[in-house]
Enzyme design. Structure first.
Site, short mmCIF file in Angstrom:
data_model
loop_
_atom_site.label_atom_id
_atom_site.label_comp_id
_atom_site.label_asym_id
_atom_site.label_seq_id
_atom_site.Cartn_x
_atom_site.Cartn_y
_atom_site.Cartn_z
N ARG A 260 0.83 -1.20 0.00
CA ARG A 260 0.00 0.00 0.00
C ARG A 260 0.87 1.25 0.00
O ARG A 260 1.86 1.32 0.72
CB ARG A 260 -0.94 0.01 1.21
CG ARG A 260 -1.92 -1.14 1.19
CD ARG A 260 -2.91 -1.09 2.33
NE ARG A 260 -3.75 -2.27 2.34
CZ ARG A 260 -4.66 -2.57 3.26
NH1 ARG A 260 -4.85 -1.72 4.26
NH2 ARG A 260 -5.38 -3.67 3.19
N ARG A 275 2.12 1.12 10.26
CA ARG A 275 1.61 1.55 8.96
C ARG A 275 2.77 1.48 7.96
O ARG A 275 3.59 2.40 7.87
CB ARG A 275 1.05 2.97 9.05
CG ARG A 275 0.19 3.38 7.85
CD ARG A 275 -0.29 4.81 7.99
NE ARG A 275 -1.14 4.98 9.15
CZ ARG A 275 -2.46 4.81 9.15
NH1 ARG A 275 -3.08 4.44 8.05
NH2 ARG A 275 -3.18 5.00 10.23
N GLU A 347 -6.49 -0.96 15.48
CA GLU A 347 -7.11 -1.92 14.56
C GLU A 347 -6.13 -3.02 14.16
O GLU A 347 -4.99 -2.75 13.79
CB GLU A 347 -7.61 -1.20 13.31
CG GLU A 347 -8.20 -2.13 12.26
CD GLU A 347 -8.17 -1.55 10.87
OE1 GLU A 347 -8.13 -2.33 9.91
OE2 GLU A 347 -8.15 -0.30 10.74
N SER A 350 -10.38 -5.91 10.07
CA SER A 350 -11.66 -5.36 9.64
C SER A 350 -12.42 -6.45 8.92
O SER A 350 -11.89 -7.03 7.96
CB SER A 350 -11.48 -4.16 8.71
OG SER A 350 -11.16 -3.00 9.42
N ARG A 389 0.83 -6.46 12.66
CA ARG A 389 0.19 -5.83 13.82
C ARG A 389 -0.01 -6.82 14.96
O ARG A 389 0.01 -6.45 16.13
CB ARG A 389 -1.14 -5.20 13.39
CG ARG A 389 -0.95 -3.99 12.49
CD ARG A 389 -2.17 -3.11 12.40
NE ARG A 389 -1.86 -1.88 11.66
CZ ARG A 389 -2.61 -0.80 11.65
NH1 ARG A 389 -3.75 -0.78 12.34
NH2 ARG A 389 -2.26 0.27 10.95
#
Length: 425
Positions: A260, A275, A347, A350, A389
């Site tokens: 990403r 991130r 988070e 999801s 994560r």
């Protein structure tokens, strides 16, 4: 994408759903464009019918020795008019497609309204927070002190938002991915898939990343895209298909690198691994009968939660508000793991139900035996979970005052029985 007939019949409901997403009314514009396109199509069909009739009459006239000049002129005129109408039809169709492809999915009625994450609602909190008798550090402080995380070396190789992991931390990262895949395939009923990491434009379009979010992904010089998530290839496995209803549900999982660009993330989570441009994630994808999609969301969320339960990591489950729900989702459950070094929930997964939004873009349908016609499948996707994560959460929750890290029981079979991770491991 959307059912145009439904929009024509329910314009107020459509606009109300878009208003919950913070968007202006669009139904009338869509209806007008669709009406123009349909009227043009009708005119084209009528002209084609007349052209066929005139062409037949030309043949008959020539056969009988009569003049066909007026008919030939009429056919030429029809041909020119049809060319103009075809251009008009394409223009209205392209404009309609551009509008529809850029609109997000309609939110489910049962999710909270709100502009951002501050309106998200906690469904449940699971696990007790550890009571440290020392000040817990953030994961990168622990990892760097052990000599197993090297952000400077990664920056020399690739720039910011990358990490080089070595030794026992690298092994722990690998163990987490294997543990997740084993649980999902052996106990949760998912079929393991190794998909391509490079995909074509239409694949990203099918799951909703294109055309609106191209800047969030990396594109190669030959036009292929590095996948931002395994959701993209896994969901598209049923693209352009008509499945038998008996084949549903289809549940697949993959452990892949994800890439990403983190466009718009300047200044956010610049330290550590939270991130990054490259990371690994275990993805869960379900393709189900429309009647089962709500229940499947609960099931999928439970599968992701089970990873954290077995690792003994405290977490909470949030239902996202309209302004925080992703482009293709109707309802999303975020699982947020507790990070004591940050003193915050962050988070880690999801899980979303998309209804038939992606299926319409992909043209993915199913047919029930004995019934006429086909229907669109429903698709769901979720992280099961993000490996990096999860590593962060393990490091921060299992750190010791001397800088070592206790290995959770569930991971020890994957680390050669290692119980504690120390600097010399």
């Amino acid at each position: 994408m959307f059912d145009l007939r439904w929009i024509r019949e329910n314009p107020d409901a459509f606009d109300a759903g878009m208003a919950r997403r913070g968007l202006d009314p669009m139904a009338q514009r869509i209806i007008d464009l669709d009406g123009t396109r349909r009227e043009t199509q009708t005119q084209l069909q009528e002209l084609q019918t007349r052209r066929n009739e005139a062409s037949k009459s030309i043949g008959q006239a020539k056969k009988s020795g009569e003049s066909a000049e007026s008919l030939i002129a009429e056919v030429a005129d029809i041909k020119a008019r049809m060319a103009s109408l075809e251009e008009a039809e394409k223009a209205s169709g392209d404009e309609l497609e551009a509008i529809l492809s850029g609109l997000p999915n309609l939110p489910r009625d049962d999710i909270p309204d709100g502009a951002d994450e501050s309106a998200n609602v906690c469904l449940r909190t699971v696990g007790e927070l550890r009571n440290f008798d020392f000040e817990p550090k953030q994961h990168f402080e622990v990892g760097e002190a052990l000599g197993f995380m090297d952000f400077e070396a990664a920056a020399k190789l690739s720039g910011s938002r990358f990490v080089v992991m070595r030794g026992a931390v690298a092994r722990l990262h690998r163990a987490l991915g294997q543990f997740m895949m084993d649980l999902h395939t052996r106990e949760h009923g998912y079929t393991e898939v190794i998909p391509p990491l490079l995909v074509r434009d239409h694949v990203l379009y099918g799951t909703g990343q294109l055309p609106k979010f191209g800047e969030d992904s990396f594109r190669t010089e030959d036009g292929l895209w590095l996948i931002p998530t395994a959701e993209v290839p896994l969901t598209n496995l049923v693209a352009d298909s008509i499945l038998d209803a008996e084949e549903l549900p289809i549940r697949v999982t993959a452990l892949t690198p994800c890439f990403r660009s983190e466009a718009g993330a300047a200044g956010k989570d610049t330290r550590g691994m939270l991130r990054q441009h490259q990371f690994e994630k275990t993805e869960l994808v379900s393709v189900v009968h429309p009647d089962e999609s709500d229940a499947e969301l609960e099931r999928m969320t439970g599968c992701a939660e089970e990873i954290l339960k077995r690792l003994g990591l405290p977490y909470r489950v949030m239902v996202l508000a309209t302004g925080d729900t992703g482009f293709g989702a109707r309802r999303t459950h975020d699982i947020e793991v507790w990070l004591p070094g940050q003193k915050a929930y962050r988070e880690i997964s999801s899980c979303s139900t998309c209804g038939d939004f992606q299926a319409r873009r992909m043209k993915a349908r199913f047919k029930t035996a004995g019934e006429k016609g086909t229907s669109f499948v429903h698709t769901l996707n979720g992280s099961g979970v993000a490996v990096g994560r999860c590593l962060i959460a393990v490091i921060e929750n299992y750190q010791q005052e001397d800088g070592s890290i206790v290995v959770p029981d569930a991971l020890r079979p994957y680390t050669g029985g290692m119980e504690v991770l120390r600097a010399n491991d």
